[in-house]
Design a protein around this motif. Structure first.
Motif, mmCIF file in Angstrom:
data_model
loop_
_atom_site.group_PDB
_atom_site.id
_atom_site.type_symbol
_atom_site.label_atom_id
_atom_site.label_comp_id
_atom_site.label_asym_id
_atom_site.label_seq_id
_atom_site.Cartn_x
_atom_site.Cartn_y
_atom_site.Cartn_z
ATOM 1 N N ARG A 71 8.183 23.394 -4.363
ATOM 2 C CA ARG A 71 6.730 23.321 -4.369
ATOM 3 C C ARG A 71 6.254 21.886 -4.143
ATOM 4 O O ARG A 71 5.116 21.644 -3.739
ATOM 5 C CB ARG A 71 6.218 23.860 -5.704
ATOM 6 C CG ARG A 71 4.753 24.143 -5.800
ATOM 7 C CD ARG A 71 4.260 25.151 -4.814
ATOM 8 N NE ARG A 71 4.899 26.446 -4.907
ATOM 9 C CZ ARG A 71 4.884 27.331 -3.947
ATOM 10 N NH1 ARG A 71 4.297 27.072 -2.802
ATOM 11 N NH2 ARG A 71 5.467 28.506 -4.090
ATOM 12 N N THR A 405 -0.989 26.004 -7.092
ATOM 13 C CA THR A 405 -0.508 24.846 -6.354
ATOM 14 C C THR A 405 -1.604 23.799 -6.355
ATOM 15 O O THR A 405 -2.763 24.077 -6.675
ATOM 16 C CB THR A 405 -0.151 25.209 -4.903
ATOM 17 O OG1 THR A 405 -1.346 25.543 -4.201
ATOM 18 C CG2 THR A 405 0.812 26.379 -4.848
ATOM 19 N N ARG A 409 -2.317 23.850 -9.932
ATOM 20 C CA ARG A 409 -1.014 23.766 -10.595
ATOM 21 C C ARG A 409 -1.077 22.795 -11.762
ATOM 22 O O ARG A 409 -0.578 23.062 -12.849
ATOM 23 C CB ARG A 409 0.049 23.331 -9.592
ATOM 24 C CG ARG A 409 1.465 23.264 -10.171
ATOM 25 C CD ARG A 409 2.442 22.779 -9.109
ATOM 26 N NE ARG A 409 3.789 22.680 -9.626
ATOM 27 C CZ ARG A 409 4.678 23.667 -9.608
ATOM 28 N NH1 ARG A 409 4.332 24.832 -9.098
ATOM 29 N NH2 ARG A 409 5.892 23.509 -10.094
#
Length: 422
Positions: A71, A405, A409
């Motif tokens: 990620r 994200t 996130r």
């Protein structure tokens, strides 16, 4: 994988990264890549572990997403520049170059054509006779830039997958769990034919085009072994074509990719064999790719990206851009009359089949509402890239999971979100 390992088709299993098979077997996918505590920034794949599990399982994808160090990785775009004329470069190639943080470009590309892009430019040209060692160095540079979080463009003359060693770079990066996207380019054979009015196919004269390298011999010229064959407009006669290939000497076990609606959001690929084509069906438009190289086809989680630009989206998934929002100019900010902000509006789109997607990425709350207006409900897995989107998704009910994200996130992890960079 050995017989002592559990069947990952029914569960998730943990492997050392160096033991993970490539290509990942059909029906499976890498759910996460992670390191032991305190080693998250290590680039040594031997100290990483892989969670391998069944494909199309949104529950497991969401469960392991917070562990996934990919990620934080950047994405590598293998981009075809075309045969030389910058005006033959595609719009998608231009957009990838505009979003790049670094561009690694080839010998036959004019540096002046790259001057308008803000990215750092690195020349990595090769010449005949001294390319193997140089190629290994290029592979390492692409990997090192990606794990630092950069958006990387590897710019190649022609098309990346036509005698351009793009397949080697793809394998090197995917073996190290870096996400790779391919932007095709106009290959030189087609440009040369167009320049001088030579039709490469013509009814009653030429039924196809064969592309070969001229500077090395192939030791095995059996059909389908030395070349990859493409068959256009094949949807209506798959059984007949299968029998014809076997009669021509093709091995019945030779892999075949049946590709429907190539490059469109609804694109679909099914892997079979020459001997099984008599049982195959396809929806037009469809083409067949036949040859040993089809064995390298991999399936990764595929996301429908509804934002403005997918080029800087971090993570390992394959992206299909289907924007549900658009820019509509600029307006003065209410907080600061001297500042102008982007005005975003919903973008009408047709309802497409979402059956081939593992999830949907939302970058703006208007895209969430537009999605609901078109499809009626959210899918099982959604991605939020900002606090506002995360909050908007939480207002909806239903059996879906949210992967966060970007600033979303950070918010989920309980820290104050940093101001996003443009």
């Amino acid at each position: 994988m050995g017989n002592d390992q559990p069947d990952p088709k029914n569960s998730a299993i943990l492997l050392e990264a160096s033991r993970c098979p490539w290509p990942v077997p059909q029906g499976l996918q890498v759910l996460a890549l992670f390191s032991p505590a305190g080693e998250a920034e290590s680039s040594n794949s031997a100290r990483h572990y892989v969670v391998l599990g069944p494909e199309r399982d949104s529950r497991l994808l969401a469960l392991f997403s917070h562990l996934d160090v990919r990620r934080h990785y950047g994405r590598v775009w293998l981009v075809g520049f075309g045969p030389g004329d910058p005006s033959l470069m595609t719009i998608k190639a231009h957009r990838a170059l505009s979003a790049a943080g670094v561009i690694f470009y080839d010998d036959l590309i004019d540096p002046a054509a790259l001057a308008r892009y803000r990215a750092r430019r690195v020349y990595v040209g090769k010449r005949k006779g001294r390319s193997n060692g140089r190629q290994q160095a290029i592979n390492r540079m692409l990997y090192e830039a990606a794990v630092k979080g950069e958006t990387v463009v590897r710019l190649k003359g022609g098309d990346p997958f036509v005698l351009g060693r793009g397949g080697e770079e793809l394998e090197y990066l995917e073996r190290r769990f870096v996400a790779v996207e391919i932007v095709p380019g106009v290959t030189s054979a087609l440009a040369a034919a167009a320049d001088f009015g030579i039709p490469v196919t013509r009814r009653g004269m030429s039924r196809g085009l064969e592309i070969r390298t001229g500077h090395e011999a192939c030791p095995d010229v059996r059909p389908g072994v030395c070349e990859t064959s493409a068959y256009y407009m094949a949807a209506s006669r798959l059984p007949e074509l299968g029998r014809e290939l076997i009669e021509e000497g093709f091995d019945p076990k030779l892999p075949v990719a049946i590709v429907e609606k190539a490059s469109l959001p609804e694109k679909h690929c099914r892997i079979t064999t020459v001997g099984s084509l008599d049982q195959g069906q396809a929806e037009a438009p469809a083409l067949l790719l036949v040859g040993e190289s089809v064995r390298f086809a991999t399936r990764k989680p595929t996301l429908l990206y509804t934002g403005l630009s997918p080029y800087r989206f971090p993570g390992p998934e394959r992206l299909v851009h289907y924007p549900l929002i658009r820019k509509a100019g600029k307006r003065n900010s209410d907080r600061n009359a001297g500042r102008r902000t982007k005005l975003i509006q919903p973008l009408p789109q047709a309802r497409i089949d979402l059956g081939s997607f593992d999830g949907v990425v939302f970058t703006h709350e208007l895209a969430v509402q537009q999605f609901l207006d078109i499809w009626g409900s959210l899918p099982g897995l959604v991605y939020a890239t900002s606090r506002a989107v995360w909050r908007r998704l939480r207002r909806e009910s239903g059996p879906f999971s949210i992967v966060c994200t970007g600033s979303a996130r950070v918010l989920k992890q309980g820290r104050r979100p940093e101001r996003p960079t443009r």
